[in-house]
Design a protein around this motif. Sequence first.
Motif, PDB file in Angstrom:
ATOM      1  N   GLY A 107       0.763  -1.087   0.022  1.00  0.00           N
ATOM      2  CA  GLY A 107      -0.009   0.003  -0.113  1.00  0.00           C
ATOM      3  C   GLY A 107       0.787   1.425   0.070  1.00  0.00           C
ATOM      4  N   GLY A 111      -1.144   2.327  -3.410  1.00  0.00           N
ATOM      5  CA  GLY A 111      -2.465   2.957  -3.209  1.00  0.00           C
ATOM      6  C   GLY A 111      -3.642   2.545  -3.823  1.00  0.00           C
ATOM      7  N   SER A 113      -6.185  -0.656  -3.589  1.00  0.00           N
ATOM      8  CA  SER A 113      -6.617  -2.103  -2.875  1.00  0.00           C
ATOM      9  C   SER A 113      -6.698  -3.296  -3.775  1.00  0.00           C
ATOM     10  N   MET A 150      -5.822   1.357   0.845  1.00  0.00           N
ATOM     11  CA  MET A 150      -6.745   2.405   0.591  1.00  0.00           C
ATOM     12  C   MET A 150      -6.301   3.527   1.747  1.00  0.00           C
ATOM     13  N   SER A 155      -2.468   6.860  -0.986  1.00  0.00           N
ATOM     14  CA  SER A 155      -3.643   6.690  -0.989  1.00  0.00           C
ATOM     15  C   SER A 155      -4.339   7.407  -2.236  1.00  0.00           C
ATOM     16  N   GLY A 180      -3.964   3.294   9.217  1.00  0.00           N
ATOM     17  CA  GLY A 180      -3.554   2.365   8.355  1.00  0.00           C
ATOM     18  C   GLY A 180      -2.609   1.159   9.293  1.00  0.00           C
ATOM     19  N   GLU A 368     -13.559   0.198   3.107  1.00  0.00           N
ATOM     20  CA  GLU A 368     -12.584  -0.933   3.163  1.00  0.00           C
ATOM     21  C   GLU A 368     -13.526  -2.008   3.184  1.00  0.00           C
TER      22      GLU A 368
END
Length: 428
Positions: A107, A111, A113, A150, A155, A180, A368
């Motif tokens: 991530g 960025g 998902s 995410m 992100s 996060g 999410e």
Amino acid sequence: MVIVLPFFILFFLLMIGIPVALSLAISGAIGIILSNGFDVLLGILSASPGSALTTYELLTVPMFILMAEFMGVSGITNSLFSAVSKWTQKINGGVGIAAVITGAAFGAISGSSTAAAATLGKISTPAMLAEGYSPKMAGSIAAISGTIAMLIPPSVALIFYGLLSGVSIGDLLIAGIVPGILVTLTIAITIKLLLLKTPIKSSGDDYTLIEKIAALKVAGPFILLFGIVTGLIYTGIATPVESSALGALGAFILALKSGRLGASELRQALVNTCCISAMIGLIIVCAHIFGYFITMTGVTRNLVGYVGALDVSPYFILFFLVILYLVLGLFLDLISILILTIPVVLPVVTALGFDPIWFGVIVILLSEIGIVTPPVGMNVFVVAKVADIPVRDLFAGVIPYIAMLLGLIALLIAFPEIVLWLPSTAMN
């Protein structure tokens, strides 16, 4: 009728599979014609593309996408999973926890998902199956771990929220770091709890401390890019646009160093970046058209006035919004949810006294959950395809993680300073 019909048309078009951008443009155009006439629509169509796409911060999107493309070419993610596994393999659920940590690291350079879930489905699911994890658990860990992207900078979701809301993108990216990390810990703790009765430890070879430390050299590129992207924003040395460009340059150098970036790979990375950026740009333009309709009809202004007159606790309204986002997540993707709700909901939220940066993080957290719940659940479908695991099993497997994430969201609502502390210390 003028207000209701365009919204009805929008939801109908989305339900029958019309792309988000076209659905927004068509429904917004109809609403503008009904409320102000065809001539006004022509004026908006002539001015909207230019005004929508000249936002300076929009440059962060193609730069971060290009950075992710170059890092994908380098193949560093596979090596990182192996390196982390050497540290965690001898603890209960170690390989699964390694997948979670790898998802967080991915991530930090992606960025996206969906891209994170696809990558984890390919590299971590076979390793977990080999260690004795059930297909349901292995696949659900990959699917839920992909959602960390995410929140962890860079992100794209937080950037898109910033573009829609006018909130500082730099502050939003910094605000995503602590949540996060908490999401990563929450998923890891859930794995440990699920394996209390049936421990799973790696049957592989033991590694010495020197071998473990040597394996971590692969983490260097991730730390470097995270430092470039987030560190420069946090210290105020660079703007989000400048740091995104430096991040893309750093990823390009790393891809060259890996020896995997040939002419065809470079061309494909550039083409993918252009296609994704163009898609996002089209959505933004069409969202502006729909936004003009909302502004002209006074929907937001009337809603703020109505909510302000209610004799109820702000947290009661916030609870209703949480339920609303959870329901929308069952049927719509993140971008659709943000476009449909932020122009209307955010003024209400700020009028109630809630911080827009904090609210953005809460919305992304709720999204999410939506990305792993049926019937849309894109991460689940991606992992099911790449790992050849039944979709039904994966949807059942993510339920414990969803429950724990809802608990985390409740914690962040009760203590918003958890989200706001780090951006308040940023030197931008």
